[in-house]
Design an enzyme around this catalytic site. Structure first.
Site, PDB file in Angstrom:
ATOM      1  CG  HIS A 268      -2.093  -0.932   1.131  1.00 28.87           C
ATOM      2  ND1 HIS A 268      -1.931  -2.273   1.395  1.00 28.87           N
ATOM      3  CD2 HIS A 268      -3.406  -0.758   0.848  1.00 28.87           C
ATOM      4  CE1 HIS A 268      -3.093  -2.889   1.270  1.00 28.87           C
ATOM      5  NE2 HIS A 268      -4.009  -1.999   0.924  1.00 28.87           N
TER       6      HIS A 268
ATOM      7  CD  GLU B 209     -14.520  -1.403   2.371  1.00 24.42           C
ATOM      8  OE1 GLU B 209     -13.649  -0.610   2.776  1.00 24.42           O
ATOM      9  OE2 GLU B 209     -14.256  -2.416   1.689  1.00 24.42           O
TER      10      GLU B 209
ATOM     11  CB  CYS C 212     -10.405   2.671   5.084  1.00 24.57           C
ATOM     12  SG  CYS C 212     -11.336   1.128   5.016  1.00 24.57           S
ATOM     13  CB  CYS C 213     -15.537   3.102   6.517  1.00 25.86           C
ATOM     14  SG  CYS C 213     -15.380   1.635   5.456  1.00 25.86           S
TER      15      CYS C 213
ATOM     16  CB  CYS D 160     -14.157   2.393   1.517  1.00 29.19           C
ATOM     17  SG  CYS D 160     -13.386   3.160   2.950  1.00 29.19           S
TER      18      CYS D 160
ATOM     19  N   GLY E 117      -0.849  -2.712  -5.502  1.00 27.99           N
ATOM     20  CA  GLY E 117      -1.944  -3.657  -5.325  1.00 27.99           C
ATOM     21  C   GLY E 117      -3.266  -2.993  -5.024  1.00 27.99           C
ATOM     22  CG  HIS E 118      -5.993  -0.342  -2.337  1.00 26.50           C
ATOM     23  ND1 HIS E 118      -6.760   0.590  -3.010  1.00 26.50           N
ATOM     24  CD2 HIS E 118      -6.769  -0.788  -1.323  1.00 26.50           C
ATOM     25  CE1 HIS E 118      -7.937   0.708  -2.414  1.00 26.50           C
ATOM     26  NE2 HIS E 118      -7.968  -0.127  -1.392  1.00 26.50           N
TER      27      HIS E 118
ATOM     28  CD  GLU F 198     -12.391  -5.631   2.648  1.00 28.43           C
ATOM     29  OE1 GLU F 198     -12.772  -5.068   3.682  1.00 28.43           O
ATOM     30  OE2 GLU F 198     -11.327  -5.327   2.071  1.00 28.43           O
TER      31      GLU F 198
END
Length: 625
Positions: A133, A311, A394-395, A313, A182-183, A295
């Site tokens: 990340h 989710e 994160c949300c 996010c 990867g993200h 997810e």
């Protein structure tokens, strides 16, 4: 009206395309003054921002920028949540300078910045592009820096962000590491930094990341390369797949690159993916992602309500994508999905006091939840009730930054006039035009636009007629009393407007039965209720004698009606408990189950679980399927 141009990039907006069909309006041009979203934004500003700041300090994420390696706390992506909070606070006009100073002091001389990698005793830089990340964290740092540039000018946070972006271009540009993160996230951030600074290398690097995606540069893993969208090139994909947030962030970045480079093929590819995903892989609420384990999106029509991950996010990312597609194309269908998602997922996540949150947003809760401790971190995203903080949080910060910039999603301009996309009490001032919007939407359907100032030449006022009005009657009423019926899409008035003129949009906000596509096996034989843009649900706190929602059956032969306080009452029954020893008996056509006939009270889905532990469901079985 002003077309998009580089001169527009100093607007206080998170998304400022230099070209496209529509130009967004900045926070200094649109102000939400009352109603549903004003209340949510007030709670965000007065409670949520400080709540997130306090928790990030408590769990040590802000302290990571000052702490030695051995004392670092949180997951490998914890830095990103600090950056998202910084972005939210910057848009809200709140300072967080001590943390900015700590971040600046932690940055390496070459621009590298991460508290989880690269220091003695840690894994080397970029040694785990699949899961590390690092580039993802840069993306959120850069977006926070862009927020500072567009609100206060280039201060220390923006300088840190630019140094990090320069490092990325030097490290991952031509001749450098031929990989991707990867993200996805950095792609859209780099494009926005290009828009804010005019530095071409940021756009070039974003385009390079988009073109590399899907070439198999990331290692195959437990969930396959589709998990991080490295299985198929972006231009060849036909639907969003894999991890929902990753997929939606990547699509947003692809739209940004397509718009700035004039790449119509790339834009068309994302539109195609959006269309298929909306038609086959999106919940009634607008939520995306039906798999808990990874997810991710499920296969087409795999949308189980009780296993909906949906989710928060992913909802934020979906709004980001829809808004970019709307600006690029001008097509109101993108605003339709943004509205559905904002009201039924983004608004559902935070509690009424703004201090606890849903990470996942189920459409069916079978068991009453337990109230989380106010001083404890929830270890699971699948919290049974809203939790004050999560091990992966994160949300909350994503919701905070979304609500902080929500006014910028209400309206836009083009060469012909002003377009209203989302409805709230608001004041809009741009290009010599001043509008006052008054509405009690979504409770009511009347949207009145009063002209406070106008030039003396014709221009066009456009109002979105939501897709949910299909099959009902919506009307547009002008100052002279003329009335015309309007259909889903856009209703426009072109003329010379005078101060005091009013245009009124009347939308049929009444409860309606919603039926599922028969290919969605998990909800076949059920109905849901929608009133205007709001999805409704049954909640056990509204049922007698401690009954659970599994007893509810609704009668499709009669229509739902409005109840008090924004509730809806549907005809139905509560099944009498049946203690069968085996749940699968042979069909007996003469059997009539005992039931108590009654009106069933439904509440807006975004309000559920604010009255204590409860069971809940959106899709309701019918008495006569």
């Amino acid at each position: 009206m002003k077309p998009n141009s580089k001169a527009d990039t100093d607007l206080a907006v998170p998304v400022a395309p230099s070209r496209g069909r529509l130009r967004p309006l900045g926070l200094d041009e649109v102000r939400i003054t009352g109603g549903f979203w004003a209340r949510r934004r007030d709670v965000n500003a007065t409670a949520t921002l400080d709540h997130c700041r306090a928790w990030e300090e408590r769990v040590g994420w802000t302290g990571n920028f000052r702490a030695p390696v051995a004392a670092r706390r949180g997951r490998e992506f914890a830095d990103s949540d600090v950056y998202k909070l910084l972005e939210a606070m910057t848009w809200a006009g709140v300072g967080f300078d001590p943390v900015t100073e700590a971040i600046a002091s932690a940055q390496e001389p070459d621009g590298y910045l991460n508290t989880a990698y690269g220091r003695p005793g840690q894994q080397p830089r970029y040694s785990d592009l699949e899961w590390g990340h690092e580039l993802y964290c840069y993306g959120h740092l850069i977006q926070a820096g862009v927020a500072q540039i567009r609100t206060r000018g280039e201060g220390e946070l923006a300088k840190v962000a630019r140094r990090a972006a320069d490092h990325v271009c030097a490290t991952f540009g031509p001749g450098g590491i031929e990989g991707v993160c990867g993200h996805p996230e950095i792609e859209t951030a780099l494009v926005e930094l290009f828009r804010a600074t005019g530095e071409q290398r940021y756009l070039d690097q974003a385009a390079l990341f988009i073109d590399r995606r899907g070439q198999g540069t990331l290692a195959d893993g437990e969930f396959g390369r589709a998990y991080y969208q490295d299985d198929i090139p972006v231009r060849q994909a036909t639907v969003l797949r894999g991890h929902a947030v990753r997929a939606l962030y990547l699509a947003s970045g692809a739209v940004d690159v397509a718009v700035e480079t004039g790449d119509d093929e790339l834009l068309a590819a994302v539109v195609r993916q959006w269309e298929t995903t909306v038609a086959r892989r999106t919940y009634l609420t607008g939520g995306m992602g039906s798999h808990h384990r990874d997810e991710s999106f499920g296969d087409d029509f795999v949308l189980p309500p009780d296993r909906a991950y949906s989710e928060t996010c992913a909802a934020v990312a979906s709004v980001m994508l829809s808004w970019r597609l709307l600006l690029a194309t001008g097509e109101p269908r993108f605003a339709d999905l943004a509205e559905r998602t904002l009201f039924n997922v983004v608004a559902t996540s935070p509690s009424e006091d703004g201090r606890s949150f849903f990470y996942a947003n189920t459409l069916h809760r079978r068991r009453r939840g337990t109230v989380p401790a106010a001083d404890a971190v929830s270890p699971r995203a699948e919290s049974s009730l809203r939790a004050p903080w999560f091990a992966v949080s994160c949300c909350p910060t994503n919701v905070a930054r979304t609500l902080a910039v929500l006014p910028t999603c209400l309206a836009s301009v083009d060469d012909h006039g002003i377009q209203l996309h989302q409805y709230a009490d608001a004041e809009i001032c741009v290009d010599g035009i001043a509008l006052r919007v008054r509405t009690d939407y979504p409770s009511g359907g009347t949207v009145t636009v009063r002209i406070a100032r106008s030039p003396d030449h014709p221009w066009t006022l456009s109002l979105r007629v939501p897709a949910w009005t299909e099959g009902a009657t919506a009307r547009l009423v002008d100052t002279d009393g003329s009335v015309r019926t309007v259909t889903p899409g856009t209703a426009a008035v072109t003329r010379v407007f005078r101060p005091g003129d009013e245009v009124r949009l009347e939308l049929p906000v009444v409860p309606r039965w919603i039926t599922p596509d028969p290919r969605v096996d998990a909800v076949r034989g059920t109905l849901a209720v929608q009133r205007g843009p709001l999805v409704y649900c049954a909640e056990s706190v509204d049922l007698p004698d401690g009954r659970d929602v599994d007893a509810v059956r609704v009668d499709p032969t009669a229509e739902p009606v409005d109840g008090p306080d924004d509730t809806v009452v549907v005809p139905g029954e509560l099944a009498v408990p049946d203690d069968r020893p085996w749940p699968f008996p042979p069909l007996d056509r003469s059997e009539v189950s005992a039931a108590e006939q009654r009106g069933i009270v439904l509440v807006p889905y975004n309000s559920w679980a604010n009255r204590g532990p409860s069971t809940m469901r959106v899709w309701l079985p019918m008495t006569h399927p």
